[in-house]
Write an enzyme that holds these catalytic residues in place. Sequence first.
Site, PDB file in Angstrom:
ATOM      1  N   LYS B  11       0.839  -1.190   0.000  1.00 23.93           N
ATOM      2  CA  LYS B  11       0.000   0.000   0.000  1.00 23.93           C
ATOM      3  C   LYS B  11       0.878   1.245   0.000  1.00 23.93           C
ATOM      4  O   LYS B  11       1.740   1.407   0.834  1.00 23.93           O
ATOM      5  CB  LYS B  11      -0.918   0.032   1.217  1.00 23.93           C
ATOM      6  CG  LYS B  11      -1.978   1.111   1.112  1.00 23.93           C
ATOM      7  CD  LYS B  11      -2.981   1.046   2.250  1.00 23.93           C
ATOM      8  CE  LYS B  11      -4.079   2.068   2.080  1.00 23.93           C
ATOM      9  NZ  LYS B  11      -3.595   3.455   2.176  1.00 23.93           N
ATOM     10  N   GLY B  13       0.519   4.799   0.673  1.00 21.08           N
ATOM     11  CA  GLY B  13      -0.385   5.811   1.209  1.00 21.08           C
ATOM     12  C   GLY B  13       0.139   7.187   0.887  1.00 21.08           C
ATOM     13  O   GLY B  13       1.142   7.335   0.186  1.00 21.08           O
ATOM     14  N   GLU B  15       1.241   9.294   3.156  1.00 21.56           N
ATOM     15  CA  GLU B  15       2.304   9.691   4.046  1.00 21.56           C
ATOM     16  C   GLU B  15       3.399   8.646   4.149  1.00 21.56           C
ATOM     17  O   GLU B  15       4.550   8.959   4.359  1.00 21.56           O
ATOM     18  CB  GLU B  15       1.688   9.918   5.434  1.00 21.56           C
ATOM     19  CG  GLU B  15       2.480  10.823   6.304  1.00 21.56           C
ATOM     20  CD  GLU B  15       2.330  10.455   7.753  1.00 21.56           C
ATOM     21  OE1 GLU B  15       3.123  10.954   8.541  1.00 21.56           O
ATOM     22  OE2 GLU B  15       1.439   9.654   8.091  1.00 21.56           O
ATOM     23  N   ALA B  16       2.985   7.397   4.018  1.00 21.93           N
ATOM     24  CA  ALA B  16       3.943   6.319   4.201  1.00 21.93           C
ATOM     25  C   ALA B  16       3.652   5.202   3.215  1.00 21.93           C
ATOM     26  O   ALA B  16       2.538   5.080   2.720  1.00 21.93           O
ATOM     27  CB  ALA B  16       3.852   5.778   5.631  1.00 21.93           C
ATOM     28  N   ASP B 127      -6.785  11.092  13.067  1.00 22.02           N
ATOM     29  CA  ASP B 127      -7.073  10.790  11.658  1.00 22.02           C
ATOM     30  C   ASP B 127      -8.081   9.644  11.574  1.00 22.02           C
ATOM     31  O   ASP B 127      -7.842   8.620  10.941  1.00 22.02           O
ATOM     32  CB  ASP B 127      -5.765  10.427  10.935  1.00 22.02           C
ATOM     33  CG  ASP B 127      -5.936  10.373   9.417  1.00 22.02           C
ATOM     34  OD1 ASP B 127      -6.950  10.889   8.907  1.00 22.02           O
ATOM     35  OD2 ASP B 127      -5.058   9.809   8.750  1.00 22.02           O
TER      36      ASP B 127
END
Lengths: 340, 220
Positions: B11, B13, B15-16, B127
Amino acid sequence: MSTQEPKERYCLGIESTADDFGVGISTFSGQILANISDCYVPAEGGIHPREAARHHACVAEIVLKEAFTQSGIKPKDLSLIAFSQGPGLGPCLRTGATVARALASYLGVPLVGVNHSVGHIEIGKLQTGAKDPLTLYVSGGNTLVTAFSFGRYRVFGETLDIALGNCLDVFGREVGLKHKKGVPLGAAVEQLAQRGKELVLLPYVVKGMDLSLSGLLTAAVTLFQKGECTLEDLCYSLQETAFSMVTEITERALAHTEKKELLLTGGVAANKRLQAMLKSVADEHNATFNSVPLKFATDNGAMIAWTGILAFTHGLVTPVERSFVRLRWRVDKVDVPWMK
Amino acid sequence: MDEVNSEVLFKKGAEASLFLGNWHGKRVVIKRRLSKKYRPDKLDLAIRTYRTVHEPQLMHEAKVAGVPTPAVFMVDVQTSTIIMEFIEGYQVKRALDGFSQSERHKVCFKIGSLIGKLHLHDLIHGDLTTSNMILTSYSNVFFLDFGLGEKSSELEARGVDLHLLKRALESTHFKVAEECFQSVLQGYREVVGAVAAEELLEKIREIERRGRYVTERKNS
């Protein structure tokens, strides 16, 4: 004039949500024939709604005339009048609405009220060719990340307090920069920021896909008053921090919605540094980056004319008795039947 | 980091990036906060370091509060990497729309009660979206992604936390958003009590009125 096809229809759009009074004329097929505006420049401080409205009333006639001259069409050629019905400053909105009602009644053509934020998205799509973008709309009054989903432009992220343009403008004013016609304070901050070298760490507040800028503004102004850093470094740090936050929430929304186009619009879209940051994120997610040309990214009448056409050709009209202005008309409260 | 083998990106994302790997015979998730080219190095490093250090701390405290989170095996600040347990299950985001009303209620009620537990321990997730929750086969819900979280006992922070979840439901599951949020509130109320829940609801309304262009805002 002689080259125009006889069947072409025209819409005149009036924009007056804040400090700009704008008139645009568009053909029903999306050709912008005129886009004229006049900006109210306060002698000091921010926009005074009543003074801005007075300005709009004074310049309305000249701006209208200029738009007709530029377009080469006559008032009787118009098939539709569109106006920005909200959101925005009450006295300013009412001035534009009054002009629109008068024109529509006099010419005997339909009137259609347009949501200002939807207008920004639609003119951006028209000008860049984007079809279904994730839009970052950043201006003096708005900071939002929105994309179409199930009949409306849904808000994925937004500011929890002040808008990005407002943050830059107020900082500029607090540090003594002067507002000049045609040069927003934000642009003055951008110029100073280019000479900044040292990044000062400032509050960075991202909450989910929302952000908060008021703490950042306060911290930057406080540091300026203490006189510990140069103005150039502060402008640079303020921009880098605020833009990084906006870029981060845009990237989050891009990953979340999996849209393949990114559209940047609003007055702050003129900032080159912000453009570069967003392009970098779009590239990373294999999305195209679409930056709206400045005259269509700032508040303008053309976006209202074009969105009015989209609404009208999908069955929407606003009878005069229901044409009251909507000061707080969120983008996600508007049905957009022309998107599927 | 040499102990990790067979890394596969599963994955990417915002941000990471998350990689699947094998660590001492365990199936693990390797979460890497990659450097972002768009921001200055100093800011980039500060953000990545802060979040890499704080996320595992908050995950640990969540467990103490009774909220399931993956076990953290290793943290490497140098490379902004966290190695954690792989949780078998479905993202709530993917599962929710296909559920019957009673199943939705059950899951959302559960989510609400877990948020209640976090808040009782002054933990703010930061979040809360349905992408950050994993539903396991035995109807448990794991919370992920504490990177934007914080420790706070302020009502404002709890209010924003739930406001974000409400907004995430509205933008992602808008057909069932209202119903789901009501179930979340019921679960929340059961854990924190009626008074605290009502206080929070009033706070959420205040936060929403503060937002831009909200019709409910008082005319000044």
